[in-house]
Design an enzyme around this catalytic site. Structure first.
Site, PDB file in Angstrom:
ATOM      1  CB  CYS A 276     -20.881  -3.949 -42.284  1.00  0.00           C
ATOM      2  SG  CYS A 276     -20.965  -5.667 -41.821  1.00  0.00           S
TER       3      CYS A 276
HETATM    4  N1  NAD Z   1     -23.453  -9.351 -42.658  1.00  0.00           N
HETATM    5  C1  NAD Z   1     -22.244  -9.012 -43.033  1.00  0.00           C
HETATM    6  O1  NAD Z   1     -21.988  -8.839 -44.212  1.00  0.00           O
HETATM    7  C2  NAD Z   1     -21.112  -8.869 -42.023  1.00  0.00           C
HETATM    8  C3  NAD Z   1     -19.800  -8.838 -42.494  1.00  0.00           C
HETATM    9  C4  NAD Z   1     -18.746  -8.750 -41.597  1.00  0.00           C
HETATM   10  C5  NAD Z   1     -19.030  -8.631 -40.235  1.00  0.00           C
HETATM   11  N2  NAD Z   1     -20.317  -8.628 -39.785  1.00  0.00           N
HETATM   12  C6  NAD Z   1     -20.535  -8.538 -38.354  1.00  0.00           C
HETATM   13  O2  NAD Z   1     -20.821  -9.841 -37.868  1.00  0.00           O
HETATM   14  C7  NAD Z   1     -21.754  -9.774 -36.791  1.00  0.00           C
HETATM   15  C8  NAD Z   1     -22.965 -10.629 -37.103  1.00  0.00           C
HETATM   16  O3  NAD Z   1     -23.597 -10.099 -38.240  1.00  0.00           O
HETATM   17  P1  NAD Z   1     -24.654 -10.918 -39.085  1.00  0.00           P
HETATM   18  O4  NAD Z   1     -24.868 -10.146 -40.326  1.00  0.00           O
HETATM   19  O5  NAD Z   1     -24.248 -12.340 -39.171  1.00  0.00           O
HETATM   20  O6  NAD Z   1     -25.943 -10.808 -38.140  1.00  0.00           O
HETATM   21  P2  NAD Z   1     -27.294 -11.705 -38.249  1.00  0.00           P
HETATM   22  O7  NAD Z   1     -28.351 -10.917 -37.589  1.00  0.00           O
HETATM   23  O8  NAD Z   1     -27.479 -12.189 -39.645  1.00  0.00           O
HETATM   24  O9  NAD Z   1     -26.960 -12.996 -37.377  1.00  0.00           O
HETATM   25  C9  NAD Z   1     -26.770 -12.981 -36.000  1.00  0.00           C
HETATM   26  C10 NAD Z   1     -27.392 -14.215 -35.406  1.00  0.00           C
HETATM   27  O10 NAD Z   1     -27.123 -14.217 -34.005  1.00  0.00           O
HETATM   28  C11 NAD Z   1     -28.254 -14.748 -33.328  1.00  0.00           C
HETATM   29  N3  NAD Z   1     -28.166 -14.340 -31.914  1.00  0.00           N
HETATM   30  C12 NAD Z   1     -28.423 -13.145 -31.364  1.00  0.00           C
HETATM   31  N4  NAD Z   1     -28.170 -13.191 -30.052  1.00  0.00           N
HETATM   32  C13 NAD Z   1     -27.737 -14.439 -29.766  1.00  0.00           C
HETATM   33  C14 NAD Z   1     -27.335 -15.085 -28.591  1.00  0.00           C
HETATM   34  N5  NAD Z   1     -27.258 -14.450 -27.423  1.00  0.00           N
HETATM   35  N6  NAD Z   1     -26.977 -16.386 -28.671  1.00  0.00           N
HETATM   36  C15 NAD Z   1     -27.021 -17.055 -29.846  1.00  0.00           C
HETATM   37  N7  NAD Z   1     -27.396 -16.483 -30.992  1.00  0.00           N
HETATM   38  C16 NAD Z   1     -27.751 -15.192 -30.960  1.00  0.00           C
HETATM   39  C17 NAD Z   1     -29.426 -14.187 -34.095  1.00  0.00           C
HETATM   40  O11 NAD Z   1     -30.590 -14.960 -33.881  1.00  0.00           O
HETATM   41  C18 NAD Z   1     -28.920 -14.286 -35.542  1.00  0.00           C
HETATM   42  O12 NAD Z   1     -29.252 -15.516 -36.141  1.00  0.00           O
HETATM   43  C19 NAD Z   1     -22.067  -8.298 -36.607  1.00  0.00           C
HETATM   44  O13 NAD Z   1     -21.219  -7.766 -35.631  1.00  0.00           O
HETATM   45  C20 NAD Z   1     -21.723  -7.693 -37.949  1.00  0.00           C
HETATM   46  O14 NAD Z   1     -21.393  -6.341 -37.854  1.00  0.00           O
HETATM   47  C21 NAD Z   1     -21.361  -8.764 -40.661  1.00  0.00           C
END
Ligand code: NAD
Length: 438
Positions: A276
């Protein structure tokens, strides 16, 4: 006035018979899916990663914040299932999209994951469905990218289906702030979207904060992360300044933090990490540029924070120099490769940059991290070595890059020859002779 489809959906939300799908079962999606399941809704998680789908269906947690017992309980009661097949969206009432939003190699936003998810959702869009985007992204994504995709189905937003943006605010590793206790910001395309989505989130979290539009909600998340990014850059720049002036920045921040108003402490460190804080500001500056607006704060903060791993390497070089050693040929033990304490997430972690720079300069680099048993450096897989007295004493320098609370810092410093502490993890130790702080 809410349409019959909207009224029907509200009824299903209120009596928890609405079926919910979370797309993307990562750091954000899996904890959210579990939290929604715990409130009584049936949840279907969708992920393209078959390994994650299998783990969920076997009740196995792969995210430290998700308690395996809770996940298992939901799976065994059939309240949570996972799948890679989007067809199940035909039967789903509420869809929450939590897919990644990384940067391309050119450091431009890569919203291809959101676009792919939106196309799939669009295929199965039906009357009375609520779609919510939770991925962090630039203002306009929900309205200008997702909405046109969904409208291809000839259904009307606010009447036939509902579309909102609500940023995830999870604080990985935190026991203090949970999904439930953290207020949820929400902005819909129409007032009807607000009404339906607000009722949904009210079932899950203690407070919902409604803003005027999806763009405002998208911007709220970016402001929060840019606020952190820029303030960390400020304290990092002051760290370099204090190093020249011979002042301990850590003491300065601690003392300033005693002011009960008008100050919030941010601490120096080896650089920014995670999915992030280092990435999201670039989403906004990229978008602003398309309007001919150039953000000096964001660009400058990035420059300062990106320089920190180089500064840490300089501190290691200087510390070795005092011991009449040079970096080339020295054995350096890195403690902690995760981007923050008590988590295993190594995405964008500054420790990886430090390892790479040290390697380029001829150091022999080894590491330990109880949360990250294996990492990739260049095209090489490297394993975490068991932390013992031998490992510590053989290293020319031990570098604390992540302050995991499971580390015994007194024992570490006691057995090391030289310690560079980038996190002030050793602040409570009495004997500081071997310690160099950044
Ligand atoms: N990690 C954090 O602390 C955090 C906090 C707040 C917001 N975010 C935001 O949340 C979002 C997700 O982040 P994250 O850390 O969970 O990412 P991540 O990579 O841990 O998880 C994303 C998941 O989505 C899956 N994926 C990708 N394309 C897909 C599709 N077309 N269909 C189904 N599944 C699919 C991936 O396989 C993965 O398991 C991002 O935009 C991030 O900026 C993250």
């Amino acid at each position: 006035m809410l349409s019959p489809s909207g009224k029907e959906l509200k009824k299903k939300i209120a009596n928890k018979t609405a079926k919910v799908s979370v797309i993307g079962l990562g750091y954000v999606g899996l904890p959210l899916a579990v939290e929604i399941g715990k409130t009584g809704f049936s949840v279907i998680g969708i992920d393209i990663d078959k390994e994650k789908v299998d783990k969920v269906n076997n009740g196995k947690s792969y995210i430290p914040d998700v308690v395996e017992g809770e996940l298992n309980k939901l799976v065994s009661k059939n309240k949570l299932v996972a799948s890679s097949d989007y067809k199940i969206l035909k039967e789903v009432d509420i869809v929450s999209i939590c897919v990644p939003t990384p940067l391309r190699k050119t450091r431009e936003p890569d919203i291809s994951y959101i676009v792919t998810a939106a196309c799939e959702v669009s295929k199965y869009l039906h009357r009375g469905q609520l779609i919510i985007l939770e991925s962090t992204t630039f203002p306009g994504t929900t309205k200008d990218i997702i909405l046109p995709e969904l409208e291809k189905r000839k259904l009307k937003v606010g009447r036939d289906f509902f579309l909102s943006f609500s940023p995830e605010r999870v604080d990985p590793g935190s026991k203090k702030y949970t999904i439930k206790s953290t207020p949820k910001v929400l902005g819909g395309i129409t007032p009807e979207c607000d009404e339906v989505a607000k009722l949904f989130y009210e079932q899950i979290v203690e407070e919902v904060v409604l803003v005027a539009s999806t763009q405002e909600a998208e911007m709220v998340k970016l402001l929060e992360n840019i606020f952190r990014n820029v303030n960390i850059a400020l304290v990092n720049e002051l760290t370099l300044m204090c190093d020249r002036l011979g002042i301990d920045i850590w003491n300065v921040v601690e003392a300033a933090a005693t002011k009960p108003f008008g100050f919030m402490p941010f601490y120096p460190g080896p650089g920014l990490g995670g999915h992030c804080i280092p990435i999201d500001p670039v989403y906004l500056s990229w978008k602003a540029k398309t309007y001919g607006f150039y953000s000096k704060f964001i660009e400058f903060a990035e420059e300062v924070n990106k320089n920190m791993p180089h500064y840490v390497v300089r501190k290691i070089t200087d510390a070795l120099n005092i011991h009449k050693k040079c970096l080339n040929g020295s054995k350096i033990l890195i403690l902690g490769v995760a981007y923050k304490e008590n988590v295993g997430d190594i995405r964008e972690s500054p420790a990886l940059d430090i390892i790479e720079i040290l390697g380029r300069q001829g150091a022999e680099v080894i590491y330990n991290d109880p949360y990250a048993p294996q990492i990739k450096i260049g095209d090489k897989q490297v394993r975490s070595l068991p932390l013992n007295e031998n490992l510590l004493s053989q290293a020319d320098c031990v570098v604390i890059t992540t302050a995991h609370s499971s580390y015994d810092y007194k024992w570490i410093v006691g057995n090391a020859r030289l310690v560079v502490d980038t996190r002030n993890a050793t602040k409570n130790l009495v004997n500081k002779e071997k310690i160099v702080k950044i």
